[in-house]
Design an enzyme around this catalytic site. Sequence first.
Site, PDB file in Angstrom:
ATOM      1  CD  GLU A   1      19.585  -6.361  -7.534  1.00  0.00           C
ATOM      2  OE1 GLU A   1      19.136  -5.797  -6.510  1.00  0.00           O
ATOM      3  OE2 GLU A   1      19.115  -7.419  -8.001  1.00  0.00           O
TER       4      GLU A   1
ATOM      5  CE  LYS B   1      19.663 -10.849  -9.611  1.00  0.00           C
ATOM      6  NZ  LYS B   1      18.244 -11.158  -9.310  1.00  0.00           N
TER       7      LYS B   1
ATOM      8  CE  LYS C   1      17.261  -6.936  -3.349  1.00  0.00           C
ATOM      9  NZ  LYS C   1      17.447  -7.250  -4.785  1.00  0.00           N
TER      10      LYS C   1
ATOM     11  CD  GLU D   1      12.120  -7.542  -0.994  1.00  0.00           C
ATOM     12  OE1 GLU D   1      12.989  -6.935  -1.655  1.00  0.00           O
ATOM     13  OE2 GLU D   1      12.186  -8.751  -0.712  1.00  0.00           O
TER      14      GLU D   1
ATOM     15  CG  ASN E   1      10.864  -9.393  -4.348  1.00  0.00           C
ATOM     16  OD1 ASN E   1      10.732  -9.736  -5.519  1.00  0.00           O
ATOM     17  ND2 ASN E   1      11.964  -9.641  -3.652  1.00  0.00           N
TER      18      ASN E   1
ATOM     19  CD  GLU F   1      12.137  -4.653  -3.979  1.00  0.00           C
ATOM     20  OE1 GLU F   1      12.744  -5.712  -3.757  1.00  0.00           O
ATOM     21  OE2 GLU F   1      11.760  -3.905  -3.077  1.00  0.00           O
ATOM     22  CB  SER F   2      11.777  -9.469  -8.691  1.00  0.00           C
ATOM     23  OG  SER F   2      12.697  -9.354  -7.636  1.00  0.00           O
TER      24      SER F   2
END
Length: 268
Positions: A62, A64, A124, A173, A193, A223-224
């Site tokens: 990603e 970001k 995203k 998500e 997530n 995710e994350s």
Amino acid sequence: MKDILEEIVAAKRIEVARQKEAVAPSVLYRQVEAMMEEREAPLKIRSMKQSLASSDSGIIAEFKRKSPSKGWIHADAQPEDVVPFYAANGASALSILTDEPYFGGSQEFITRMRPLVDVPILRKDFIVDEYQLFQARLIGADAVLLIAADLRKDECRDLLRRAHDLRLQVLLEVHSEQELDWYSDEVDMVGVNNRNLGTFHTDVQRSFDIAERLPMGTVLVSESGISSPDTVKSLREVGYRGFLIGETFMKEQNPGEALARFIEALKK
């Protein structure tokens, strides 16, 4: 504690309304329809779902620069200095933030990267209106994120079908088992997530808890909060095929090299 997700979504609805004033929906839709009907340069479709399912690493790298919880992560990063190196160093897919106020992103980042990489790109953002799906198609994204917590079930279903009409894949998500009610067989990929978007507390255990509740064969994405190759290995054992990682790479001076080291560690 103030629910950050509610704040972001409210701001996003205002942002989209202003974008519609600048470029009327009818104008945007005609641009996309013309692009999709172009015979001289047919629309190339890159399947994020297939890329993850067939990958040995499944890393969705990603781009970001900022987050509401951490502030600026890599303020001076430019996509040209990061995204092509993600692709060259083994990313199965790319996630590019397009929300500007909260994440320092831009739709222009995807427009600039599309000619430079041949890896699937996920837009995203906080998608709340079909207008944003047409934007995603126009700028060259291959997939979009739909967040269950942002949408009613009927809204999510309608956006999913419109995305497919535009030949965009959908990563749905969820953050809890209750949100699995938003799932249907039409969904391309399901992302869990690990970060609560209301409080921004992160717990990777959420991915393990939810995995067994989804049908066999679902392309699962965690995710994350993933910072260790060992975590990826453990998640693969319970069925995950995609791993969206941003901050772990973006906090480094050279995110592309950080990705290469991460994938090399996965092989050991």
